[in-house]
Enzyme design. Structure first.
Site, PDB file in Angstrom:
ATOM      1  N   TYR A 108      -2.528  -0.916   8.892  1.00  0.00           N
ATOM      2  CA  TYR A 108      -3.545  -1.930   9.188  1.00  0.00           C
ATOM      3  C   TYR A 108      -3.826  -1.960  10.686  1.00  0.00           C
ATOM      4  O   TYR A 108      -3.181  -1.276  11.474  1.00  0.00           O
ATOM      5  CB  TYR A 108      -3.055  -3.308   8.737  1.00  0.00           C
ATOM      6  CG  TYR A 108      -3.052  -3.469   7.244  1.00  0.00           C
ATOM      7  CD1 TYR A 108      -4.237  -3.642   6.540  1.00  0.00           C
ATOM      8  CD2 TYR A 108      -1.860  -3.454   6.527  1.00  0.00           C
ATOM      9  CE1 TYR A 108      -4.240  -3.798   5.165  1.00  0.00           C
ATOM     10  CE2 TYR A 108      -1.854  -3.611   5.150  1.00  0.00           C
ATOM     11  CZ  TYR A 108      -3.041  -3.783   4.469  1.00  0.00           C
ATOM     12  OH  TYR A 108      -3.043  -3.932   3.122  1.00  0.00           O
ATOM     13  N   ASP A 116      -3.610  -1.043  -6.870  1.00  0.00           N
ATOM     14  CA  ASP A 116      -4.144  -1.555  -5.616  1.00  0.00           C
ATOM     15  C   ASP A 116      -5.547  -2.133  -5.815  1.00  0.00           C
ATOM     16  O   ASP A 116      -6.556  -1.440  -5.663  1.00  0.00           O
ATOM     17  CB  ASP A 116      -4.159  -0.396  -4.605  1.00  0.00           C
ATOM     18  CG  ASP A 116      -4.559  -0.837  -3.220  1.00  0.00           C
ATOM     19  OD1 ASP A 116      -5.000  -1.993  -3.059  1.00  0.00           O
ATOM     20  OD2 ASP A 116      -4.439  -0.021  -2.294  1.00  0.00           O
ATOM     21  N   ARG A 123       0.849  -1.198   0.000  1.00  0.00           N
ATOM     22  CA  ARG A 123       0.000   0.000   0.000  1.00  0.00           C
ATOM     23  C   ARG A 123       0.882   1.245   0.000  1.00  0.00           C
ATOM     24  O   ARG A 123       0.760   2.097   0.880  1.00  0.00           O
ATOM     25  CB  ARG A 123      -0.881  -0.049   1.230  1.00  0.00           C
ATOM     26  CG  ARG A 123      -2.322  -0.430   1.076  1.00  0.00           C
ATOM     27  CD  ARG A 123      -2.711  -1.688   0.486  1.00  0.00           C
ATOM     28  NE  ARG A 123      -4.125  -1.657   0.096  1.00  0.00           N
ATOM     29  CZ  ARG A 123      -5.129  -1.882   0.915  1.00  0.00           C
ATOM     30  NH1 ARG A 123      -4.920  -2.162   2.165  1.00  0.00           N
ATOM     31  NH2 ARG A 123      -6.380  -1.821   0.487  1.00  0.00           N
ATOM     32  N   GLN A 159      -0.463   2.737  -5.827  1.00  0.00           N
ATOM     33  CA  GLN A 159      -1.895   3.013  -5.678  1.00  0.00           C
ATOM     34  C   GLN A 159      -2.708   2.622  -6.905  1.00  0.00           C
ATOM     35  O   GLN A 159      -3.810   2.100  -6.771  1.00  0.00           O
ATOM     36  CB  GLN A 159      -2.110   4.497  -5.376  1.00  0.00           C
ATOM     37  CG  GLN A 159      -2.215   4.741  -3.886  1.00  0.00           C
ATOM     38  CD  GLN A 159      -2.384   6.209  -3.542  1.00  0.00           C
ATOM     39  OE1 GLN A 159      -2.596   7.043  -4.404  1.00  0.00           O
ATOM     40  NE2 GLN A 159      -2.286   6.513  -2.271  1.00  0.00           N
TER      41      GLN A 159
HETATM   42  P1  NAD Z   1      -8.757  -3.919   5.945  1.00  0.00           P
HETATM   43  O1  NAD Z   1      -9.671  -4.413   4.890  1.00  0.00           O
HETATM   44  O2  NAD Z   1      -7.599  -4.746   6.354  1.00  0.00           O
HETATM   45  O3  NAD Z   1      -9.632  -3.667   7.278  1.00  0.00           O
HETATM   46  C1  NAD Z   1     -10.804  -2.892   7.258  1.00  0.00           C
HETATM   47  C2  NAD Z   1     -10.861  -2.031   8.492  1.00  0.00           C
HETATM   48  O4  NAD Z   1     -11.200  -2.814   9.632  1.00  0.00           O
HETATM   49  C3  NAD Z   1      -9.549  -1.331   8.841  1.00  0.00           C
HETATM   50  O5  NAD Z   1      -9.748   0.060   8.834  1.00  0.00           O
HETATM   51  C4  NAD Z   1      -9.224  -1.871  10.231  1.00  0.00           C
HETATM   52  O6  NAD Z   1      -8.602  -0.906  11.048  1.00  0.00           O
HETATM   53  C5  NAD Z   1     -10.582  -2.233  10.761  1.00  0.00           C
HETATM   54  N1  NAD Z   1     -10.607  -3.160  11.891  1.00  0.00           N
HETATM   55  C6  NAD Z   1      -9.818  -4.229  12.146  1.00  0.00           C
HETATM   56  N2  NAD Z   1     -10.174  -4.820  13.298  1.00  0.00           N
HETATM   57  C7  NAD Z   1     -11.237  -4.135  13.783  1.00  0.00           C
HETATM   58  C8  NAD Z   1     -12.052  -4.267  14.935  1.00  0.00           C
HETATM   59  N3  NAD Z   1     -11.856  -5.233  15.813  1.00  0.00           N
HETATM   60  N4  NAD Z   1     -13.032  -3.366  15.104  1.00  0.00           N
HETATM   61  C9  NAD Z   1     -13.246  -2.372  14.221  1.00  0.00           C
HETATM   62  N5  NAD Z   1     -12.522  -2.195  13.113  1.00  0.00           N
HETATM   63  C10 NAD Z   1     -11.520  -3.063  12.897  1.00  0.00           C
HETATM   64  O7  NAD Z   1      -8.250  -2.459   5.642  1.00  0.00           O
HETATM   65  P2  NAD Z   1      -8.172  -1.657   4.267  1.00  0.00           P
HETATM   66  O8  NAD Z   1      -9.481  -1.093   3.954  1.00  0.00           O
HETATM   67  O9  NAD Z   1      -7.559  -2.539   3.261  1.00  0.00           O
HETATM   68  O10 NAD Z   1      -7.189  -0.471   4.653  1.00  0.00           O
HETATM   69  C11 NAD Z   1      -6.104  -0.654   5.530  1.00  0.00           C
HETATM   70  C12 NAD Z   1      -5.182   0.530   5.562  1.00  0.00           C
HETATM   71  O11 NAD Z   1      -4.493   0.681   4.349  1.00  0.00           O
HETATM   72  C13 NAD Z   1      -5.815   1.871   5.823  1.00  0.00           C
HETATM   73  O12 NAD Z   1      -4.944   2.580   6.676  1.00  0.00           O
HETATM   74  C14 NAD Z   1      -5.849   2.536   4.500  1.00  0.00           C
HETATM   75  O13 NAD Z   1      -5.885   3.942   4.597  1.00  0.00           O
HETATM   76  C15 NAD Z   1      -4.551   2.040   3.976  1.00  0.00           C
HETATM   77  N6  NAD Z   1      -4.467   2.137   2.521  1.00  0.00           N
HETATM   78  C16 NAD Z   1      -3.401   2.794   1.978  1.00  0.00           C
HETATM   79  C17 NAD Z   1      -3.284   2.897   0.611  1.00  0.00           C
HETATM   80  C18 NAD Z   1      -2.126   3.578  -0.016  1.00  0.00           C
HETATM   81  O14 NAD Z   1      -1.490   4.398   0.613  1.00  0.00           O
HETATM   82  N7  NAD Z   1      -1.795   3.246  -1.235  1.00  0.00           N
HETATM   83  C19 NAD Z   1      -4.233   2.325  -0.210  1.00  0.00           C
HETATM   84  C20 NAD Z   1      -5.321   1.672   0.370  1.00  0.00           C
HETATM   85  C21 NAD Z   1      -5.418   1.567   1.748  1.00  0.00           C
END
Ligand code: NAD
Length: 385
Positions: A225, A128, A120, A125
């Site tokens: 994460y 992704d 990530r 991006q």
């Molecule tokens: P994910 O699918 O792994 O998880 C979804 C969400 O569930 C996350 O926000 C996580 O914090 C939350 N979660 C986990 N356990 C939990 C609990 N017990 N109760 C409540 N919530 C809980 O996450 P994602 O959507 O793939 O994104 C993960 C991270 O990656 C984020 O910080 C996002 O901003 C980042 N991201 C960065 C880029 C980039 O910079 N290129 C691109 C996409 C995502």
């Protein structure tokens, strides 16, 4: 370089790894692109919409004999067995759930890149696919909630009285959760959201939703994460959520921890406390569910609460999910299908390309799952030991 796209075989999979718009761009790179007959059917893409020089073929040996195979889900072991040694597969693999696939990839000597492993980082991006598909899932989850509620989402002021807006609670404010929040807001609901990563507060609020805090729970981990919660933290979280769930008309859960089953956040008792007629859309279903009552791909009626556990939501939005995924793959391909040397003076359309993997590239190194008969991703290797 020959690139091929098979027809997806997983049950319920309607997406495809290539769409005509992206195929045209690929063809301009002077690669030889073959698409399996009927591959686009589930995404409403007829074979005829792929134009020359793209070829449609019903010969699976031809498809799996390509230098690069692009897919949504990793093909089955038999199909992988048809791949050439040193050929490349780019698809979602989910190694920890699919040991047989990983074994087949290693037996065949295939270099595989797993789309769920693409780091990530800013430069990646545009590749992704976790994000593009999670956006589709979050959007659709909000619509599923709206559609299954026997209530309005927006506030209505009418001659027949005023209807109060519905309350939607989104648990997990990652990519899918943020899209579910945005979509529910657009439909006029009052939205609350919760995440163990308190850093998401700002993003949630910028979408016009209220952020809920569980006192003393903060679980940021590496790479943006979340980490798994301790038992003590889980208890605090559940107490806070139970109160808010009792007030919600719809709950959408999207919580995930990489490489682990979906965190079980919602107990039966918490569902018991929900309002009559309310709905829960559990996007954690494919990972075992965020709610203990969720059954993947079934609709569970618990009292008068309805629980949906769709396991492949992007497939319900196949046309656009495929388009975004194909574009992610196209961007990824640029890293490994590179111009041959000595063509500086040639016109872009005349330049020939070759397959070359630069292992110093962080994106390639981190997304590689198997290479030369070995599982090269450490986390996957450990999970399969
Ligand atoms: P994910 O699918 O792994 O998880 C979804 C969400 O569930 C996350 O926000 C996580 O914090 C939350 N979660 C986990 N356990 C939990 C609990 N017990 N109760 C409540 N919530 C809980 O996450 P994602 O959507 O793939 O994104 C993960 C991270 O990656 C984020 O910080 C996002 O901003 C980042 N991201 C960065 C880029 C980039 O910079 N290129 C691109 C996409 C995502």
């Amino acid at each position: 370089v020959t690139i091929a796209v098979p027809k997806e075989t997983a049950s319920g999979e309607t997406r495809v790894a290539m769409v005509p718009k992206v195929a045209d761009k690929l063809a301009k790179l002077n690669v030889d692109l073959k698409i399996a007959k009927g591959a686009g059917e589930g995404s409403r893409i007829p074979d005829e919409s792929f134009k020359e020089p793209v070829q449609i073929t019903d010969n699976t040996d031809d498809v799996f004999g390509a230098d690069v195979v692009l897919a949504v889900n990793a093909p089955d072991a038999q199909a992988i067995g048809k791949m050439k040694k040193g050929a490349v597969l780019i698809s979602f693999v989910q190694a920890h759930n699919n040991p047989d696939t990983v074994k087949a990839l290693n037996d065949a000597g295939v270099t595989s890149f797993a789309m769920e492993l693409v780091p990530r980082i800013t430069r990646a991006q545009s590749m992704d696919a976790l994000s593009s598909q999670a956006s589709a899932a979050g959007y659709k989850a909000a619509l599923m909630a709206a559609n299954s509620l026997e209530r309005f989402l927006p506030m209505l002021t009418t001659a027949a009285g005023t209807i109060r807006p519905a309350k939607v609670l989104v648990i997990g404010a990652g990519v899918a959760g943020l899209q579910a929040i945005a979509t529910s807001k657009r439909l006029g609901a009052k939205v609350f959201a919760y995440d163990v990563r308190t850093d998401t507060k700002e993003q949630v609020e910028s979408l016009g939703a209220d952020f809920l805090m569980a006192e003393g729970v903060k679980a940021e981990a590496e790479g943006g994460y979340a980490r798994e919660l301790t038992d003590e933290e889980k208890k605090k979280q559940q107490q806070m959520l139970e109160k808010n769930m009792a007030d919600a008309d719809a709950v959408i859960t999207t919580a995930a921890v990489p490489g682990k089953p979906a965190p079980k956040i919602i107990s039966k008792a918490m569902v018991d406390a929900m309002k009559p007629g309310s709905v829960l859309i559990d996007l954690g279903a494919s990972g075992g569910g965020n709610c203990e009552l969720t059954q993947p791909d079934e609709v569970v009626t618990h009292g008068s609460v309805t629980i949906y556990g769709p396991s492949n939501v992007p497939a319900l939005l196949a046309e656009h999910a495929s388009e975004m995924y194909a574009q992610n793959l196209f961007n990824f391909l640029q890293l490994i299908v590179v111009e041959e040397e000595g063509q500086d003076d040639a016109k872009p359309a005349d330049k020939t390309r070759k397959l070359e993997i630069n292992w110093d590239d962080e994106i390639l190194a981190k997304s590689a799952l198997t290479h030369d008969g070995e599982t090269v991703n450490e986390a996957a290797k450990k999970a399969l030991e």
